[in-house]
Design a protein around this motif. Structure first.
Motif, PDB file in Angstrom:
ATOM      1  N   ASN A 173       0.797  -1.234  -0.003  1.00 19.32           N
ATOM      2  CA  ASN A 173       0.085  -0.141   0.005  1.00 19.32           C
ATOM      3  C   ASN A 173       1.001   1.135   0.150  1.00 19.32           C
ATOM      4  OD1 ASN A 173      -1.819   1.929   0.162  1.00 19.32           O
ATOM      5  ND2 ASN A 173      -2.713   1.214   2.363  1.00 19.32           N
ATOM      6  N   LEU A 174       1.086   2.085  -1.161  1.00 22.85           N
ATOM      7  CA  LEU A 174       1.911   3.102  -1.065  1.00 22.85           C
ATOM      8  C   LEU A 174       1.427   4.003  -0.120  1.00 22.85           C
ATOM      9  CD1 LEU A 174       4.044   4.224  -2.843  1.00 22.85           C
ATOM     10  CD2 LEU A 174       2.370   5.218  -4.235  1.00 22.85           C
ATOM     11  N   ASP A 175       0.115   4.314   0.058  1.00 21.29           N
ATOM     12  CA  ASP A 175      -0.196   5.460   1.368  1.00 21.29           C
ATOM     13  C   ASP A 175       0.337   5.160   2.597  1.00 21.29           C
ATOM     14  OD1 ASP A 175      -1.977   6.505  -0.812  1.00 21.29           O
ATOM     15  OD2 ASP A 175      -3.757   5.362  -0.028  1.00 21.29           O
ATOM     16  N   ASP A 176       0.786   4.219   2.598  1.00 21.43           N
ATOM     17  CA  ASP A 176       1.426   3.704   4.024  1.00 21.43           C
ATOM     18  C   ASP A 176       2.718   4.149   4.173  1.00 21.43           C
ATOM     19  OD1 ASP A 176      -0.725   2.280   5.170  1.00 21.43           O
ATOM     20  OD2 ASP A 176      -0.024   0.435   4.737  1.00 21.43           O
ATOM     21  N   LEU A 177       3.401   4.699   3.062  1.00 19.21           N
ATOM     22  CA  LEU A 177       4.646   5.370   3.056  1.00 19.21           C
ATOM     23  C   LEU A 177       4.729   6.822   3.270  1.00 19.21           C
ATOM     24  CD1 LEU A 177       6.225   3.655  -0.184  1.00 19.21           C
ATOM     25  CD2 LEU A 177       6.245   2.940   2.159  1.00 19.21           C
ATOM     26  N   LYS A 178       3.455   7.420   3.360  1.00 18.42           N
ATOM     27  CA  LYS A 178       3.277   9.038   3.321  1.00 18.42           C
ATOM     28  C   LYS A 178       2.981   9.172   4.741  1.00 18.42           C
ATOM     29  CE  LYS A 178       1.323   9.232  -1.327  1.00 18.42           C
ATOM     30  NZ  LYS A 178       0.169   9.310  -2.109  1.00 18.42           N
ATOM     31  N   ALA A 239       9.299  -2.427   1.781  1.00 18.16           N
ATOM     32  CA  ALA A 239       8.354  -3.348   1.641  1.00 18.16           C
ATOM     33  C   ALA A 239       7.554  -3.566   3.008  1.00 18.16           C
ATOM     34  CB  ALA A 239       9.116  -4.778   1.297  1.00 18.16           C
ATOM     35  N   CYS A 240       8.237  -3.618   4.015  1.00 19.28           N
ATOM     36  CA  CYS A 240       7.744  -4.032   5.435  1.00 19.28           C
ATOM     37  C   CYS A 240       6.754  -2.831   5.759  1.00 19.28           C
ATOM     38  CB  CYS A 240       8.685  -4.243   6.562  1.00 19.28           C
ATOM     39  SG  CYS A 240       9.540  -5.757   6.440  1.00 19.28           S
ATOM     40  N   VAL A 241       7.022  -1.595   5.497  1.00 23.62           N
ATOM     41  CA  VAL A 241       6.328  -0.304   5.686  1.00 23.62           C
ATOM     42  C   VAL A 241       5.077  -0.331   4.934  1.00 23.62           C
ATOM     43  CG1 VAL A 241       6.215   2.226   5.691  1.00 23.62           C
ATOM     44  CG2 VAL A 241       7.998   1.023   6.669  1.00 23.62           C
ATOM     45  N   GLY A 242       5.079  -0.812   3.478  1.00 21.20           N
ATOM     46  CA  GLY A 242       4.159  -0.680   2.666  1.00 21.20           C
ATOM     47  C   GLY A 242       3.167  -1.838   2.852  1.00 21.20           C
ATOM     48  N   VAL A 243       3.442  -2.805   3.273  1.00 23.29           N
ATOM     49  CA  VAL A 243       2.612  -3.944   3.648  1.00 23.29           C
ATOM     50  C   VAL A 243       1.844  -4.003   5.128  1.00 23.29           C
ATOM     51  CG1 VAL A 243       2.519  -6.528   4.042  1.00 23.29           C
ATOM     52  CG2 VAL A 243       3.805  -5.436   2.062  1.00 23.29           C
ATOM     53  N   PHE A 244       2.510  -3.613   6.120  1.00 20.61           N
ATOM     54  CA  PHE A 244       2.329  -3.436   7.479  1.00 20.61           C
ATOM     55  C   PHE A 244       1.826  -2.084   7.944  1.00 20.61           C
ATOM     56  CE2 PHE A 244       5.264  -7.126   7.497  1.00 20.61           C
ATOM     57  CZ  PHE A 244       4.199  -8.058   7.306  1.00 20.61           C
ATOM     58  N   SER A 245       2.385  -1.223   7.711  1.00 21.02           N
ATOM     59  CA  SER A 245       2.238   0.350   8.112  1.00 21.02           C
ATOM     60  C   SER A 245       3.180   0.673   8.985  1.00 21.02           C
ATOM     61  CB  SER A 245       0.907   0.701   8.310  1.00 21.02           C
ATOM     62  OG  SER A 245       0.697   0.061   9.873  1.00 21.02           O
TER      63      SER A 245
END
Length: 369
Positions: A173-178, A239-245
């Motif tokens: 989820n790209l939004d979790d990177l913001k 990848a971990c941030v984008g998958v788990f937040s």
């Protein structure tokens, strides 16, 4: 007749690149995303990893430049001529203790993770002992053979990591990177410290440079050797941030393993890919532990020249086992990790540089000339 390319007792440029990468890639990446999530906001940890990577590359390059000067005579002989034998003995024994602690830490780490994911009813003591016995068997053999194992294992580890990253994109989820760059400089600095500690291990160049057929290639080799883990760690963290937040990462003990559990392969070809990922990752922890153990033996043999290698193997094995059993809980284990990292910075990086400066001032004979 031409000799077999990998049958000689020397190693080359590519061998050192793979050796440095294999030494660095270990249990650190399995929990580094969690540590960064507790420190920085959003996905800003990638900045900390890259900055720590630049510091590690600079330190590794400097250490390799120093190591060139004793590529034939060895660290102990060079240090003895530079700062007198008693002080050199302190430096060597300190570095030996660092590698022994490093070995014990890796053994306990793989035992903790194995118990959580594979052997829930097996005592940590039994897992640690079994793993250590395999390491002892490997260390008892040829030193060049250890390097060859790295060449065999590392491509497999990188390939499996790339598979995990590729198939994780379907739940990314790209939004979790913001939002981007929302962390203050203090948080970034703490993230750099955590990341830098996970990138230690390139100190083995002080030992394995004596096996190189072209020691002058060592600085360039260690730069690439450190760069590979930096790129891999950054990709796994993102990848971990984008998958788990970022928030969920703070609650996950080993995010990299959980990432392998969450990945989705079309057709459900593998239902428990994390078992494969963990098994493959055990290989790189094995090589890391093996090299740390081997380096400690090499250093002791450079001081006590009459003692055989297998004697040191039998002496150090119970010491490493007792050290790995010392932490009673996860908090003690994390504290041991920080302690080892600080020791490594002092005895593995600072001491050799200071000894080299002393050698320059005293005009000690160098192998680089």
């Amino acid at each position: 007749m031409k000799s077999f390319e990998y049958g000689d007792s020397e190693i080359g440029y590519v061998d050192i690149v793979i050796t440095i990468s294999s030494m660095i890639i270990g249990v650190g990446i399995l929990f580094l995303p969690r540590e960064l999530a507790k420190t920085v906001q959003s996905s800003d940890g990638w900045v900390s990893i890259l900055l720590a990577g630049l510091l590690a590359i600079g330190a590794a390059w400097m250490l390799a430049k120093v190591a060139i000067h004793f590529s034939k005579q060895g660290y102990f002989a060079y240090a003895s001529a530079a700062v007198t034998k008693p002080i050199a003995l302190i430096a060597i024994i300190s570095l030996t203790l660092y590698f022994i602690l490093y070995s014990g830490y890796e053994v306990r780490a793989i035992a903790n993770i194995s118990k959580q994911y594979l052997f829930e009813r097996t005592p940590v003591e039994a897992i640690s002992l079994t793993f250590l016995l395999v390491v002892v068997y490997a260390v008892s053999g040829s030193r060049v053979g250890i390097i060859r194992l790295n060449i065999l294992f590392l491509p497999i580890v990188i390939a499996i990591s790339l598979i995990v990253l590729s198939f994780s994109m379907s739940i990314f989820n790209l939004d979790d990177l913001k939002p981007f760059m929302s962390s203050d400089w203090k948080s970034m600095a703490k993230g750099i410290k955590s990341s830098a500690f996970s990138l230690l291990g390139f100190e083995v160049i002080l030992i394995y440079i004596t096996l190189m057929n072209q020691p002058k290639d060592a600085p360039k080799a260690v730069v690439f050797g450190v760069a590979i883990p930096v790129v891999l760690y950054t990709a796994i963290y993102i990848a971990c941030v984008g998958v788990f937040s970022n928030f969920a990462l703070q609650q996950i003990t080993y995010p990299a393993v959980e990432l392998a559990k969450e990945m989705q392969i079309p057709g459900a070809f593998f239902e428990r890919f994390e078992s494969i990922f963990f098994t493959i990752w055990t290989m790189t922890v094995f090589t890391t532990t093996m090299m740390a153990f081997d380096c400690s033996i090499y250093l002791l043999m450079s001081v006590f020249t009459k003692t055989k290698k297998k004697t040191w193997v039998f002496i150090l094995s119970p010491v490493i086992y007792l050290l790995c059993m010392f932490p009673r809980n996860l908090a003690d284990f994390d504290e041991l990790s920080s302690y080892i990292s600080y020791v490594g910075l002092v005895v593995g990086i600072l001491f050799p540089i200071l000894i080299h400066v002393a050698a320059k001032l005293r005009g000690v004979n160098s192998d680089a000339s």
